[in-house]
Motif scaffolding. Structure first.
Motif, PDB file in Angstrom:
ATOM      1  N   LYS A   1       0.823  -1.213   0.000  1.00 20.95           N
ATOM      2  CA  LYS A   1       0.000   0.000   0.000  1.00 20.95           C
ATOM      3  C   LYS A   1       0.858   1.266   0.000  1.00 20.95           C
ATOM      4  O   LYS A   1       0.512   2.255  -0.637  1.00 20.95           O
ATOM      5  CB  LYS A   1      -0.929  -0.007   1.218  1.00 20.95           C
TER       6      LYS A   1
ATOM      7  N   GLU B   1      -2.255   6.453  11.583  1.00 17.93           N
ATOM      8  CA  GLU B   1      -3.534   7.086  11.307  1.00 17.93           C
ATOM      9  C   GLU B   1      -3.461   7.966  10.061  1.00 17.93           C
ATOM     10  O   GLU B   1      -4.413   8.030   9.268  1.00 17.93           O
ATOM     11  CB  GLU B   1      -3.980   7.917  12.510  1.00 17.93           C
TER      12      GLU B   1
ATOM     13  N   CYS C   1      -1.540   7.431   7.440  1.00 17.17           N
ATOM     14  CA  CYS C   1      -1.581   6.506   6.307  1.00 17.17           C
ATOM     15  C   CYS C   1      -2.999   5.990   6.080  1.00 17.17           C
ATOM     16  O   CYS C   1      -3.480   5.923   4.936  1.00 17.17           O
ATOM     17  CB  CYS C   1      -0.637   5.333   6.541  1.00 17.17           C
ATOM     18  N   GLN C   2      -3.662   5.623   7.154  1.00 17.09           N
ATOM     19  CA  GLN C   2      -5.010   5.083   7.027  1.00 17.09           C
ATOM     20  C   GLN C   2      -5.986   6.139   6.518  1.00 17.09           C
ATOM     21  O   GLN C   2      -6.921   5.821   5.769  1.00 17.09           O
ATOM     22  CB  GLN C   2      -5.460   4.508   8.366  1.00 17.09           C
ATOM     23  N   SER C   3      -5.765   7.408   6.898  1.00 11.48           N
ATOM     24  CA  SER C   3      -6.616   8.497   6.391  1.00 11.48           C
ATOM     25  C   SER C   3      -6.498   8.607   4.878  1.00 11.48           C
ATOM     26  O   SER C   3      -7.491   8.823   4.176  1.00 11.48           O
ATOM     27  CB  SER C   3      -6.218   9.826   7.043  1.00 11.48           C
TER      28      SER C   3
ATOM     29  N   LEU D   1      -5.629   6.111   2.849  1.00 15.04           N
ATOM     30  CA  LEU D   1      -6.239   4.921   2.264  1.00 15.04           C
ATOM     31  C   LEU D   1      -7.762   4.999   2.283  1.00 15.04           C
ATOM     32  O   LEU D   1      -8.428   4.439   1.403  1.00 15.04           O
ATOM     33  CB  LEU D   1      -5.756   3.672   2.998  1.00 15.04           C
ATOM     34  N   ARG D   2      -8.321   5.697   3.271  1.00 14.92           N
ATOM     35  CA  ARG D   2      -9.781   5.879   3.336  1.00 14.92           C
ATOM     36  C   ARG D   2     -10.265   6.965   2.386  1.00 14.92           C
ATOM     37  O   ARG D   2     -11.471   7.189   2.248  1.00 14.92           O
ATOM     38  CB  ARG D   2     -10.203   6.217   4.768  1.00 14.92           C
ATOM     39  N   GLY D   3      -9.339   7.659   1.748  1.00 11.77           N
ATOM     40  CA  GLY D   3      -9.709   8.715   0.802  1.00 11.77           C
ATOM     41  C   GLY D   3      -9.973  10.051   1.440  1.00 11.77           C
ATOM     42  O   GLY D   3     -10.438  10.990   0.772  1.00 11.77           O
ATOM     43  N   GLU D   4      -9.655  10.196   2.718  1.00 11.51           N
ATOM     44  CA  GLU D   4      -9.979  11.422   3.436  1.00 11.51           C
ATOM     45  C   GLU D   4      -9.033  12.576   3.100  1.00 11.51           C
ATOM     46  O   GLU D   4      -9.428  13.748   3.194  1.00 11.51           O
ATOM     47  CB  GLU D   4      -9.952  11.156   4.944  1.00 11.51           C
TER      48      GLU D   4
ATOM     49  N   LYS E   1      -7.957  13.505   0.250  1.00  5.75           N
ATOM     50  CA  LYS E   1      -8.264  14.161  -1.018  1.00  5.75           C
ATOM     51  C   LYS E   1      -9.048  15.451  -0.816  1.00  5.75           C
ATOM     52  O   LYS E   1      -9.068  16.327  -1.684  1.00  5.75           O
ATOM     53  CB  LYS E   1      -9.050  13.205  -1.927  1.00  5.75           C
TER      54      LYS E   1
END
Length: 254
Positions: free
Chosen positions: A175, A230, A232-234, A236-239, A241
């Motif tokens: 990822k 967090e 990285c996860q943000s 990946l969640r598309g937040e 953008k």
């Protein structure tokens, strides 16, 4: 006396066989899998034998790039498990679950120096230090999102942050590629400037997505594994953008 002599000759023969072999030999798939799993980056030379074109060159290259384990596999039954059907030098790396093949029959010129370059360029690790050589492997990877640690080598935080992010990186295999950018090196000033940063601003953490050519900075504050996870996860969640990008002109953050 005769028994002792025979035993001594047998031991000498076994020892010679082990020491004469310049590189480890992988005789079956289990051995190959164990070897691949033994380090972040490994090289297997799938060659028919010591007389094969490329054998001497890979032995010489292995002595130069001693940070990357190298082994030989002459068993064609094993080759098939890795979709190899002719003499090939292959790099296996964990950071992006990638197999990079150099088919020797297709190589225009084969020298040990060229194999050293091939290995070095593709030596992408869980945390890869950015430079002109590693940039080639990083940007040719199928993983297009990079988590960037900007830090000045020699600073008090440098080693600790490097270890923290290297430990975190495996959670994001496939990822993100985790990249270390030494802000104390002049050749990296352009990379810092791309994020609106200077050496005095470090350490900082950013994300660069080469697929969209977008970038973001983690807000100033403590750099911890939890915050970076967090961040990285943000992404990946598309937040991210919806968040204004970091940049030289705007110099904005999350």
């Amino acid at each position: 006396m005769l028994l002792t002599l025979c035993f001594s000759l047998l031991v000498s023969s076994v020892f010679a066989t082990e020491t004469d072999s310049a590189l480890p030999r992988l005789t079956d798939t289990n051995a190959a899998e164990a070897f691949i799993d033994s380090a972040e980056v490994v090289v297997i030379a799938f060659l028919e034998g010591e007389e094969s074109h490329g054998y001497k060159e890979i032995v010489a290259a292995a002595k130069v790039v001693d940070s990357v384990p190298v082994a030989i596999c002459t068993e064609k039954e094993v080759w098939a498990d890795y979709s190899v059907d002719s003499d090939t030098i292959t790099i296996f790396r964990k950071a992006d679950n990638h197999q990079e093949n150099l088919v020797l029959a297709e190589a225009k010129k084969l020298e040990s120096e060229g194999l050293v370059n091939f290995i070095t360029i593709n030596e992408v690790r869980y945390l890869t230090e950015y430079n002109q050589v590693t940039a080639v492997g990083l940007f040719s990877s199928e993983v297009k999102s990079h988590l960037l640690l900007f830090a000045n080598r020699g600073s008090k935080e440098y080693t600790d942050l490097k270890e923290q992010l290297a430990a975190l990186a495996p959670e994001f295999t496939g990822k993100f590629l985790f990249v270390l950018i030494n802000g104390a090196v002049k050749s990296n000033f352009k990379s810092l400037g791309y994020f609106g940063l200077k050496s005095k601003d470090l350490p900082r953490v950013g994300i660069y997505d080469s697929a969209s050519d977008m970038k973001w900075l983690l807000p100033e504050g403590e750099i911890s594994a939890e915050r970076v996870r967090e961040f990285c996860q943000s992404f990946l969640r598309g937040e991210l953008k919806e968040v204004k990008q970091a940049g030289a002109e705007a110099k904005t953050e999350l």
